[in-house]
Write a protein that holds these residues in place. Structure first.
Motif, mmCIF file in Angstrom:
data_model
loop_
_atom_site.group_PDB
_atom_site.id
_atom_site.type_symbol
_atom_site.label_atom_id
_atom_site.label_comp_id
_atom_site.label_asym_id
_atom_site.label_seq_id
_atom_site.Cartn_x
_atom_site.Cartn_y
_atom_site.Cartn_z
ATOM 1 N N ASP A 12 0.418 -0.973 -0.720
ATOM 2 C CA ASP A 12 0.337 0.248 -0.084
ATOM 3 C C ASP A 12 0.793 1.261 -0.300
ATOM 4 N N GLU A 13 2.379 0.794 0.035
ATOM 5 C CA GLU A 13 2.839 1.913 0.013
ATOM 6 C C GLU A 13 2.970 2.598 -1.672
ATOM 7 N N TYR A 14 3.210 3.733 -1.726
ATOM 8 C CA TYR A 14 2.950 4.887 -2.897
ATOM 9 C C TYR A 14 4.199 3.812 -3.954
ATOM 10 N N ILE A 15 5.504 4.071 -3.520
ATOM 11 C CA ILE A 15 5.725 3.522 -4.972
ATOM 12 C C ILE A 15 5.828 2.137 -5.449
ATOM 13 N N MET A 16 5.407 0.962 -4.161
ATOM 14 C CA MET A 16 5.640 -0.153 -4.915
ATOM 15 C C MET A 16 4.324 -0.292 -5.600
ATOM 16 N N ARG A 17 3.076 0.907 -5.601
ATOM 17 C CA ARG A 17 2.280 0.770 -6.206
ATOM 18 C C ARG A 17 1.911 1.218 -7.941
ATOM 19 N N GLU A 18 2.971 2.088 -7.479
ATOM 20 C CA GLU A 18 3.866 3.222 -9.135
ATOM 21 C C GLU A 18 4.474 1.389 -9.605
ATOM 22 N N ILE A 19 5.179 1.549 -8.958
ATOM 23 C CA ILE A 19 5.763 0.203 -9.505
ATOM 24 C C ILE A 19 4.902 -0.909 -10.344
ATOM 25 N N LEU A 20 4.115 -0.821 -9.685
ATOM 26 C CA LEU A 20 2.787 -2.237 -10.080
ATOM 27 C C LEU A 20 2.288 -2.256 -10.856
ATOM 28 N N ARG A 21 1.590 -0.826 -10.820
ATOM 29 C CA ARG A 21 0.848 -0.692 -11.779
ATOM 30 C C ARG A 21 1.551 -0.024 -13.261
ATOM 31 N N TYR A 22 2.704 0.683 -13.497
ATOM 32 C CA TYR A 22 3.650 -0.056 -14.427
ATOM 33 C C TYR A 22 4.544 -1.566 -15.161
ATOM 34 N N ILE A 23 4.590 -2.649 -14.539
ATOM 35 C CA ILE A 23 4.571 -3.042 -14.472
ATOM 36 C C ILE A 23 3.509 -4.651 -14.542
ATOM 37 N N GLY A 24 2.123 -3.772 -13.747
ATOM 38 C CA GLY A 24 1.026 -5.129 -14.333
ATOM 39 C C GLY A 24 1.598 -6.420 -13.878
#
Length: 295
Positions: free
Chosen positions: A85-97
């Motif tokens: 739920d941390e922003y950096i991980m949410r962003e990474i997972l959004r970009y790599i699907g």
């Protein structure tokens, strides 16, 4: 988006592994050392450790101080774990699907809308974990040096990277596809009883001087690139040629004719993507076009 995040995404796409848990995810990024000494006979591992200091400076503002570094003879690993739920991980997972490693990752469409500088940072992150430049990488003449970007198994990522290179006006000199028509075009290995010889990594090859705008953050690669790009330019100028006129060409800007290759029994192998499986190719350019790297 910023350049630091772009660099991290490039590293993950290039040689990352993703271990998802119910509440947190671990990202590991491998930096391979193909040789244990640099072109100046220095220990590559020492150079990588020194480079990690620079890489930490880029990444720690994003991921915090929980950045781990381990090293073996032939590779180094950077890793970190964050709550989902941390922003950096949410962003990474959004970009790599849903990708779990560099072997099945794709470059997200949004990356192609990044600024020029962000695209350069993404490509540098990718190159730091997939790229090599060695004296042995020359093309016919000993000063025609090239950077190699190696991509295991992931055909679509090769095309994605080449398209991103095109976006920043950097031409690819050639792609050595892991295809039977390319890696065993005359069936030599097949006839030696090695039918799977061609199942290697893909190699994207770029002239050293053309790669300078991207460069490397890893120190020994950066030093080699600077040296070899200068040697390439000096060699061409000694022949009375303008280096850019020789090297700055996209494959569709030429009209060279390749050799006709014999049919290979492995052209239908399931290792090959369905879009091009069963097709015969005489040139790397034909595969590139069919997989989306084109004008």
């Amino acid at each position: 988006m910023n350049r630091e995040m772009s660099y991290l995404l490039g590293m993950i796409c290039g040689n990352g592994e993703v271990r998802r848990g119910a509440s947190e995810t671990t990202i590991s990024i491998e930096i391979p050392h193909k040789k244990l000494t640099t072109e100046k006979n220095c220990d590559v591992r020492i150079y990588v450790r020194a480079s990690i200091t620079d890489i930490r400076t880029v990444l720690e503002p994003l991921v915090g101080t929980g950045l781990n570094f381990t090293q073996q003879d032939n590779y180094s690993i950077i890793s970190f774990t964050k709550r989902n739920d941390e922003y950096i991980m949410r962003e990474i997972l959004r970009y790599i699907g849903n990708a779990v490693s560099h072997e099945n990752i794709r470059i997200d469409e949004e990356v192609f809308s990044f600024t020029h500088d962000e695209k350069i940072s993404f490509l540098q992150g990718f190159a730091d974990v997939t790229g090599y430049i060695r004296r042995s990488n020359y093309f016919f003449k000993p000063y025609m040096h090239r950077v190699y970007l190696e991509v295991p198994h992931n055909w679509y990522l090769v095309s994605d990277i080449c398209c991103l290179l095109k976006d920043v006006n950097i031409p690819v000199q050639t792609i050595d596809w892991a295809h039977p028509n390319m890696r065993d075009g005359n069936l030599v290995k097949y006839e030696e009883g090695k039918p799977d010889f061609w199942k290697k990594e893909h190699q994207i090859k770029i002239w050293a001087n053309e790669f300078l705008p991207i460069g490397f953050a890893v120190l020994h690669k950066r030093e080699a690139l600077t040296q070899f790009a200068a040697e390439l330019a000096d060699g061409l100028e000694a022949e009375g040629k303008n280096p850019k006129e020789v090297t700055h060409k996209f494959y569709w800007e030429g009209n060279g004719k390749g050799k006709v290759k014999p049919q290979h029994p492995a052209e239908n192998d399931t290792f090959i993507p369905s879009e091009i499986r069963g097709k015969h190719y005489d040139s790397w350019k034909q595969i590139a076009k069919d997989l989306g790297y084109k004008e």
